[in-house]
Design a protein around this motif. Structure first.
Motif, PDB file in Angstrom:
ATOM      1  N   THR A  31       0.821  -1.213   0.000  1.00 32.93           N
ATOM      2  CA  THR A  31       0.000   0.000   0.000  1.00 32.93           C
ATOM      3  C   THR A  31       0.853   1.260   0.000  1.00 32.93           C
ATOM      4  O   THR A  31       1.820   1.370   0.759  1.00 32.93           O
ATOM      5  N   GLN A  32       0.479   2.205  -0.831  1.00 30.35           N
ATOM      6  CA  GLN A  32       1.042   3.558  -0.787  1.00 30.35           C
ATOM      7  C   GLN A  32       0.040   4.406  -0.002  1.00 30.35           C
ATOM      8  O   GLN A  32      -1.044   4.720  -0.478  1.00 30.35           O
ATOM      9  N   ASP A  33       0.404   4.760   1.226  1.00 30.19           N
ATOM     10  CA  ASP A  33      -0.549   5.366   2.158  1.00 30.19           C
ATOM     11  C   ASP A  33      -1.114   6.691   1.667  1.00 30.19           C
ATOM     12  O   ASP A  33      -2.270   7.014   1.936  1.00 30.19           O
ATOM     13  N   ASP A  34      -0.310   7.457   0.925  1.00 32.14           N
ATOM     14  CA  ASP A  34      -0.831   8.731   0.419  1.00 32.14           C
ATOM     15  C   ASP A  34      -1.892   8.511  -0.659  1.00 32.14           C
ATOM     16  O   ASP A  34      -2.858   9.273  -0.766  1.00 32.14           O
ATOM     17  N   VAL A  35      -1.731   7.442  -1.428  1.00 31.29           N
ATOM     18  CA  VAL A  35      -2.730   7.110  -2.459  1.00 31.29           C
ATOM     19  C   VAL A  35      -4.034   6.658  -1.803  1.00 31.29           C
ATOM     20  O   VAL A  35      -5.127   7.068  -2.212  1.00 31.29           O
ATOM     21  N   ALA A  36      -3.917   5.819  -0.780  1.00 33.04           N
ATOM     22  CA  ALA A  36      -5.106   5.365  -0.062  1.00 33.04           C
ATOM     23  C   ALA A  36      -5.868   6.560   0.508  1.00 33.04           C
ATOM     24  O   ALA A  36      -7.101   6.642   0.403  1.00 33.04           O
ATOM     25  N   ALA A  37      -5.147   7.505   1.095  1.00 34.72           N
ATOM     26  CA  ALA A  37      -5.774   8.692   1.676  1.00 34.72           C
ATOM     27  C   ALA A  37      -6.455   9.532   0.610  1.00 34.72           C
ATOM     28  O   ALA A  37      -7.565  10.041   0.807  1.00 34.72           O
ATOM     29  N   CYS A  38      -5.814   9.666  -0.542  1.00 31.78           N
ATOM     30  CA  CYS A  38      -6.381  10.485  -1.619  1.00 31.78           C
ATOM     31  C   CYS A  38      -7.668   9.875  -2.162  1.00 31.78           C
ATOM     32  O   CYS A  38      -8.633  10.611  -2.425  1.00 31.78           O
ATOM     33  N   LEU A  39      -7.684   8.559  -2.338  1.00 33.34           N
ATOM     34  CA  LEU A  39      -8.888   7.919  -2.864  1.00 33.34           C
ATOM     35  C   LEU A  39     -10.082   8.156  -1.942  1.00 33.34           C
ATOM     36  O   LEU A  39     -11.205   8.384  -2.390  1.00 33.34           O
ATOM     37  N   VAL A  40      -9.830   8.125  -0.642  1.00 36.44           N
ATOM     38  CA  VAL A  40     -10.900   8.383   0.324  1.00 36.44           C
ATOM     39  C   VAL A  40     -11.294   9.859   0.315  1.00 36.44           C
ATOM     40  O   VAL A  40     -12.478  10.204   0.206  1.00 36.44           O
ATOM     41  N   SER A  41     -10.286  10.719   0.399  1.00 36.13           N
ATOM     42  CA  SER A  41     -10.549  12.148   0.593  1.00 36.13           C
ATOM     43  C   SER A  41     -11.019  12.853  -0.673  1.00 36.13           C
ATOM     44  O   SER A  41     -11.973  13.642  -0.635  1.00 36.13           O
ATOM     45  N   HIS A  42     -10.373  12.598  -1.803  1.00 30.96           N
ATOM     46  CA  HIS A  42     -10.660  13.337  -3.033  1.00 30.96           C
ATOM     47  C   HIS A  42     -11.680  12.647  -3.937  1.00 30.96           C
ATOM     48  O   HIS A  42     -12.402  13.311  -4.680  1.00 30.96           O
ATOM     49  N   PHE A  43     -11.729  11.312  -3.896  1.00 32.53           N
ATOM     50  CA  PHE A  43     -12.597  10.586  -4.825  1.00 32.53           C
ATOM     51  C   PHE A  43     -13.743   9.842  -4.132  1.00 32.53           C
ATOM     52  O   PHE A  43     -14.546   9.194  -4.794  1.00 32.53           O
ATOM     53  N   GLU A  44     -13.777   9.933  -2.799  1.00 36.39           N
ATOM     54  CA  GLU A  44     -14.848   9.316  -2.013  1.00 36.39           C
ATOM     55  C   GLU A  44     -15.006   7.826  -2.310  1.00 36.39           C
ATOM     56  O   GLU A  44     -16.103   7.289  -2.391  1.00 36.39           O
ATOM     57  N   ILE A  45     -13.854   7.165  -2.472  1.00 37.90           N
ATOM     58  CA  ILE A  45     -13.815   5.717  -2.653  1.00 37.90           C
ATOM     59  C   ILE A  45     -13.343   5.093  -1.343  1.00 37.90           C
ATOM     60  O   ILE A  45     -12.234   5.388  -0.886  1.00 37.90           O
ATOM     61  N   PRO A  46     -14.150   4.262  -0.705  1.00 38.70           N
ATOM     62  CA  PRO A  46     -13.708   3.627   0.545  1.00 38.70           C
ATOM     63  C   PRO A  46     -12.489   2.735   0.312  1.00 38.70           C
ATOM     64  O   PRO A  46     -12.478   1.921  -0.601  1.00 38.70           O
ATOM     65  N   VAL A  47     -11.473   2.922   1.138  1.00 38.62           N
ATOM     66  CA  VAL A  47     -10.238   2.135   1.040  1.00 38.62           C
ATOM     67  C   VAL A  47      -9.927   1.557   2.417  1.00 38.62           C
ATOM     68  O   VAL A  47     -10.018   2.256   3.426  1.00 38.62           O
ATOM     69  N   PHE A  48      -9.552   0.290   2.428  1.00 41.47           N
ATOM     70  CA  PHE A  48      -9.147  -0.391   3.658  1.00 41.47           C
ATOM     71  C   PHE A  48      -7.739  -0.926   3.424  1.00 41.47           C
ATOM     72  O   PHE A  48      -7.562  -2.032   2.918  1.00 41.47           O
ATOM     73  N   ALA A  49      -6.732  -0.143   3.756  1.00 40.50           N
ATOM     74  CA  ALA A  49      -5.354  -0.533   3.456  1.00 40.50           C
ATOM     75  C   ALA A  49      -4.386   0.357   4.209  1.00 40.50           C
ATOM     76  O   ALA A  49      -4.514   1.594   4.162  1.00 40.50           O
ATOM     77  N   ILE A  50      -3.423  -0.252   4.887  1.00 40.49           N
ATOM     78  CA  ILE A  50      -2.366   0.472   5.599  1.00 40.49           C
ATOM     79  C   ILE A  50      -1.060  -0.272   5.346  1.00 40.49           C
ATOM     80  O   ILE A  50      -0.972  -1.481   5.596  1.00 40.49           O
ATOM     81  N   LYS A  51      -0.065   0.414   4.861  1.00 46.53           N
ATOM     82  CA  LYS A  51       1.230  -0.238   4.590  1.00 46.53           C
ATOM     83  C   LYS A  51       1.808  -0.802   5.885  1.00 46.53           C
ATOM     84  O   LYS A  51       1.881  -0.117   6.903  1.00 46.53           O
ATOM     85  N   GLY A  52       2.178  -2.066   5.847  1.00 50.93           N
ATOM     86  CA  GLY A  52       2.766  -2.714   7.009  1.00 50.93           C
ATOM     87  C   GLY A  52       1.767  -3.334   7.953  1.00 50.93           C
ATOM     88  O   GLY A  52       2.146  -3.819   9.033  1.00 50.93           O
ATOM     89  N   GLU A  53       0.501  -3.392   7.561  1.00 50.80           N
ATOM     90  CA  GLU A  53      -0.515  -3.989   8.431  1.00 50.80           C
ATOM     91  C   GLU A  53      -0.205  -5.465   8.681  1.00 50.80           C
ATOM     92  O   GLU A  53       0.384  -6.141   7.842  1.00 50.80           O
ATOM     93  N   ASP A  54      -0.599  -5.957   9.852  1.00 49.38           N
ATOM     94  CA  ASP A  54      -0.370  -7.372  10.145  1.00 49.38           C
ATOM     95  C   ASP A  54      -1.434  -8.221   9.451  1.00 49.38           C
ATOM     96  O   ASP A  54      -2.393  -7.701   8.873  1.00 49.38           O
ATOM     97  N   ASN A  55      -1.261  -9.541   9.512  1.00 54.98           N
ATOM     98  CA  ASN A  55      -2.166 -10.443   8.798  1.00 54.98           C
ATOM     99  C   ASN A  55      -3.602 -10.333   9.287  1.00 54.98           C
ATOM    100  O   ASN A  55      -4.545 -10.431   8.503  1.00 54.98           O
ATOM    101  N   ALA A  56      -3.770 -10.149  10.604  1.00 53.46           N
ATOM    102  CA  ALA A  56      -5.119 -10.034  11.148  1.00 53.46           C
ATOM    103  C   ALA A  56      -5.826  -8.812  10.571  1.00 53.46           C
ATOM    104  O   ALA A  56      -7.007  -8.882  10.189  1.00 53.46           O
ATOM    105  N   THR A  57      -5.109  -7.698  10.486  1.00 57.47           N
ATOM    106  CA  THR A  57      -5.687  -6.476   9.913  1.00 57.47           C
ATOM    107  C   THR A  57      -5.935  -6.644   8.423  1.00 57.47           C
ATOM    108  O   THR A  57      -6.955  -6.179   7.893  1.00 57.47           O
ATOM    109  N   TYR A  58      -5.006  -7.317   7.759  1.00 63.05           N
ATOM    110  CA  TYR A  58      -5.158  -7.566   6.326  1.00 63.05           C
ATOM    111  C   TYR A  58      -6.487  -8.266   6.030  1.00 63.05           C
ATOM    112  O   TYR A  58      -7.258  -7.838   5.156  1.00 63.05           O
ATOM    113  N   TYR A  59      -6.775  -9.345   6.757  1.00 62.09           N
ATOM    114  CA  TYR A  59      -8.021 -10.077   6.500  1.00 62.09           C
ATOM    115  C   TYR A  59      -9.239  -9.351   7.065  1.00 62.09           C
ATOM    116  O   TYR A  59     -10.345  -9.489   6.536  1.00 62.09           O
ATOM    117  N   LYS A  60      -9.043  -8.548   8.096  1.00 65.55           N
ATOM    118  CA  LYS A  60     -10.124  -7.684   8.576  1.00 65.55           C
ATOM    119  C   LYS A  60     -10.529  -6.720   7.475  1.00 65.55           C
ATOM    120  O   LYS A  60     -11.716  -6.462   7.244  1.00 65.55           O
TER     121      LYS A  60
END
Length: 419
Positions: free
Chosen positions: A81-110
């Protein structure tokens, strides 16, 4: 969970600038966005995408949104994940994104389950984690799915195994098998971006190093070619006689991994299989060996075995972990064994992903147009879509080609005329 989960929305402006930069190199997808905005092929449909959250993916999400899709995006790898891209999709394009660079496996499947909470009609996968989660944990939703698309070799392998076992419950298009995908994305994209990831992580000189490439599929071919171009002495390992022969004829040394292990300086696997580099390979590697993976899952490296062998482990650079062995040797693992081109670099160049994501967009449109007509199996991208993408790409590059004359067409379709 809220309707998105990203690390920091304040990164959005930087992400917007990078998304716009990538768009300049994606003329095919741009033309598709313009048509989708007019025709709205996904109007009223919900879509869940599990892809690497990059600038190029952001432009694909914009295409789906322009086509009327109610789309949600989750990461297909914990480190891509590129965190700035994830933030932009949510903020500028109103596309829900569930992604954080370096997330653990539990968060990944969550996050994957959060995307599936969207109750999608269409899936878009890179590695088949979305589809497999649907089939294993959320089977009540399967009847709602029209179909899906799959981006990568690893995912197609998994899906074909599901279809063989009669477990696949909706049709999927193998985007990876499109010629405009594997010829360019896998060969040129993976070749360049993997080298980029290795160099960014280590800052080593490749010239003069012995560079071992695991496999000789399209991705591995691209990496072997690029590593040789950087001055490395390249060894290829293979299990397929035909691919091994091709590697030999392309001028590379070919040998089993166990023979390459004591002489290699850098190792990169790109096979889609498990334990390509195993305990007995680590046991004979030289001190200072660098090991990375550019296949979709980190299972290509038997890192648990290396963990057991090591007496100490420490982070020596970002994305470089040094494993100290009892005899004093050190083996370096890059990016936790995950996709090094996305863990330590930015993935493929946008101009390559332009064709791959054009296949994704047009593949999704094909699934919708043929809803109810396709069986529950893995389909190749139709040839006319592949050829149209190639035509659009050449057009964007200002390149023209010859057209067959009527005489030539008649000759090619006849059998009477000989020597």
């Amino acid at each position: 969970m809220q309707n998105y989960d990203v690390v920091n929305l304040e990164l959005a402006e930087g992400g917007r600038r990078r998304i716009e930069w990538a768009e300049r190199e994606m003329p095919v997808l741009r033309s598709i966005i313009e048509r989708f905005a007019r025709e709205r092929p996904f109007e009223g449909l919900r879509m869940a995408a599990c892809l690497h959250v990059t600038t190029e993916t952001a432009n694909l999400m914009r295409a789906l949104q322009a086509g009327g899709a109610d789309v949600v995006l989750t990461a297909s790898n914990p480190l891509s994940t590129q965190d700035d891209v994830a933030a932009c999709l949510v903020s500028h394009f109103e596309i829900p994104v569930f992604a954080i660079k370096g997330e653990d496996n539990a968060t990944y499947y969550k996050h994957i389950n959060a995307a599936l909470d969207h109750r999608p009609h269409l899936t878009m996968d890179d590695g088949a984690d979305l589809v497999s989660t649907l089939h294993m944990e959320r089977r009540e939703q399967l009847s709602e799915i029209i179909g899906g698309t799959e981006e990568t070799t690893t995912g197609v392998i998994r899906l074909r195994a599901m279809a063989k076992d009669n477990e696949l419950k909706f049709p999927v298009l193998a985007v990876n098998d499109a010629m405009t995908k594997h010829f360019f994305d896998n060969r040129y994209g993976t070749g360049q971006s993997t080298i980029d990831g290795v160099i960014r992580a280590t800052n080593i000189l490749l010239a003069g190093k012995t560079f071992v490439v695991g496999g000789y599929g399209w991705c591995s071919r691209g990496l072997a070619m690029r590593a040789r171009g950087m001055g490395a002495n390249v060894i290829v390992t293979e299990v397929d006689h035909l691919k091994a022969l091709e590697a030999v004829m392309d001028g590379f040394r070919v040998m089993p991994m166990i023979e390459a292990s004591p002489i290699g300086d850098i190792f990169v696997t790109l096979t889609g299989d498990i334990n390509v580099i195993d305990k007995h390979h680590f046991e004979v590697m030289k001190d200072g060996a660098i090991v990375a993976n550019s296949g979709h899952f980190n299972v290509e490296l038997n890192i648990p075995a290396l963990e057991e062998m090591a007496v100490a482990k420490r982070l020596v650079r970002p994305f470089v972990e040094a494993y100290e062995l009892p005899d004093g040797r050190t083996i370096h693992i890059l990016g936790e064994g995950r996709l090094i081109n996305l863990a330590a670099a930015e993935g493929h160049p946008a101009s390559v992903m332009d064709m791959s994501f054009a296949n994704q967009a047009l593949g999704a449109e094909y699934i919708v147009k043929n809803a109810g007509k396709l069986e529950n199996k893995v389909y190749a991208i139709p040839e006319d879509i592949d050829m149209e993408i190639a035509r659009l790409k050449l057009e964007s590059m200002g390149i023209e080609i010859d057209v067959l004359t009527e005489e030539q067409i008649a000759y090619l379709s006849s059998w009477q005329e000989g020597t």
